[in-house]
Design a protein around this motif. Structure first.
Motif, short mmCIF file in Angstrom:
data_model
loop_
_atom_site.label_atom_id
_atom_site.label_comp_id
_atom_site.label_asym_id
_atom_site.label_seq_id
_atom_site.Cartn_x
_atom_site.Cartn_y
_atom_site.Cartn_z
N MET A 1 -11.42 -4.02 -7.97
CA MET A 1 -10.49 -3.35 -7.36
C MET A 1 -9.25 -4.12 -7.04
N ILE A 2 -8.32 -3.72 -6.41
CA ILE A 2 -7.41 -4.63 -5.91
C ILE A 2 -7.01 -4.31 -4.73
N VAL A 3 -6.70 -5.55 -3.81
CA VAL A 3 -6.28 -5.61 -2.16
C VAL A 3 -5.59 -6.24 -1.83
N ASP A 4 -4.36 -5.13 -0.70
CA ASP A 4 -2.83 -5.95 -0.97
C ASP A 4 -2.85 -5.51 -0.44
N THR A 5 -1.02 -5.22 0.31
CA THR A 5 0.03 -4.96 1.14
C THR A 5 0.51 -3.56 0.37
N LEU A 6 1.57 -2.23 0.68
CA LEU A 6 1.72 -0.97 0.17
C LEU A 6 3.01 -2.02 -0.76
N ASP A 7 3.69 -3.00 0.59
CA ASP A 7 4.53 -3.62 -0.27
C ASP A 7 4.46 -4.42 -0.49
N HIS A 8 3.63 -5.91 -0.97
CA HIS A 8 3.07 -6.57 -2.46
C HIS A 8 3.44 -5.79 -3.58
N LEU A 9 2.36 -4.11 -3.26
CA LEU A 9 2.35 -3.78 -4.19
C LEU A 9 3.02 -2.92 -4.69
N LEU A 10 4.43 -3.13 -4.05
CA LEU A 10 5.86 -2.76 -4.93
C LEU A 10 6.34 -3.28 -5.58
N GLU A 11 6.34 -4.17 -4.81
CA GLU A 11 7.32 -5.37 -5.08
C GLU A 11 7.25 -5.77 -6.34
N ASN A 12 5.56 -5.62 -7.07
CA ASN A 12 4.91 -5.31 -8.29
C ASN A 12 5.12 -4.83 -9.05
N GLU A 13 5.21 -3.65 -8.76
CA GLU A 13 4.32 -2.22 -9.38
C GLU A 13 4.66 -2.12 -10.60
N ALA A 14 5.91 -2.70 -11.53
CA ALA A 14 5.70 -2.97 -12.93
C ALA A 14 4.36 -3.72 -13.66
N ALA A 15 3.48 -4.18 -12.69
CA ALA A 15 2.42 -4.49 -13.72
C ALA A 15 1.27 -3.61 -13.09
N TYR A 16 1.33 -2.46 -12.90
CA TYR A 16 0.56 -1.08 -13.06
C TYR A 16 0.63 -0.12 -13.97
N GLY A 17 -0.18 0.52 -14.64
CA GLY A 17 0.02 1.84 -15.07
C GLY A 17 1.18 3.19 -14.28
N ASP A 18 1.68 3.56 -15.30
CA ASP A 18 2.86 4.88 -14.80
C ASP A 18 1.68 5.49 -13.72
N LYS A 19 0.42 6.27 -13.83
CA LYS A 19 -0.08 6.46 -12.42
C LYS A 19 0.11 6.00 -11.33
N ILE A 20 -0.70 4.53 -11.03
CA ILE A 20 -0.61 3.76 -10.29
C ILE A 20 0.52 4.06 -9.62
N GLN A 21 1.94 3.48 -10.06
CA GLN A 21 2.64 2.93 -9.85
C GLN A 21 3.81 4.58 -9.25
N ARG A 22 3.24 5.47 -9.87
CA ARG A 22 3.71 6.64 -8.96
C ARG A 22 2.88 7.24 -7.43
N GLY A 23 1.55 6.69 -7.60
CA GLY A 23 1.34 6.93 -6.49
C GLY A 23 1.12 5.83 -5.26
N LEU A 24 2.07 4.97 -5.61
CA LEU A 24 2.19 3.67 -4.50
C LEU A 24 3.74 4.42 -4.58
N GLN A 25 4.62 5.19 -5.59
CA GLN A 25 5.41 5.16 -4.54
C GLN A 25 5.49 6.89 -3.71
N PHE A 26 4.85 7.63 -3.91
CA PHE A 26 4.51 8.57 -2.90
C PHE A 26 4.25 7.90 -1.89
N LEU A 27 2.78 7.55 -2.09
CA LEU A 27 2.52 6.51 -0.26
C LEU A 27 3.62 5.76 0.09
#
Length: 150
Positions: A1-27
């Motif tokens: 489980m990962i808990v953070d803000t969308l903004d923080h996760l977007l700052e570090n999105e390279a740490a996540y797989g392509d699908k999660i990166q795509r999901g973060l961008q969608f949100l």
């Protein structure tokens, strides 16, 4: 489980797989204002629910986990607590349903996080999660649950 803000996760999105990166961008890029509650399709790998409900006591909520889809819980309005437990620590209540992509559990809430607008909670298949728990009091919550096929 990962808990953070969308903004923080977007700052570090390279740490996540392509699908999660795509999901973060969608949100980030989607305006959910005025979208009706219920299921909405993005593409063959992603869909989401707009959920609207009032939080409850933990005793009135339920544990679940998924096998096919990751859950990204993105809070739009209100505050809820989301319980977390590794599924090995829970007892199966209802066996896995492929139709619902869910297995339901029973167990005590030993760990929970409060999630408020802008917060994002990512639940993996091994993460039992219980949503809709009241934080300080009953409160209306509106959120997006983005489902990403793994």
């Amino acid at each position: 489980m990962i808990v953070d803000t969308l903004d923080h996760l977007l700052e570090n999105e390279a740490a996540y797989g392509d699908k999660i990166q795509r999901g973060l961008q969608f949100l980030k890029n989607t305006d959910f204002t005025g979208q009706a509650a219920g299921r909405h399709t993005v593409d063959e790998e992603m869909f989401y629910f707009i959920n609207e409900y009032e939080t409850k006591e933990a005793a009135d909520c339920f544990w679940e986990a998924h096998r096919v889809n990751l859950d990204l819980h993105y809070i739009l309005e209100g505050t809820e607590r989301i319980g977390y437990s590794a599924i090995e620590r829970l007892q199966v209540r209802d066996e896995y349903s492929a139709e619902k992509d869910a297995v339901f559990f029973t167990g005590a809430v030993e760990s929970a996080v409060a999630a408020s607008p802008g917060d994002l909670v990512i639940c993996y298949p091994q993460d039992g999660h219980m949503t809709g728990i009241e934080a300080k009091q009953k409160e209306a919550v509106r959120k997006v649950v983005l489902k990403i096929k793994i």
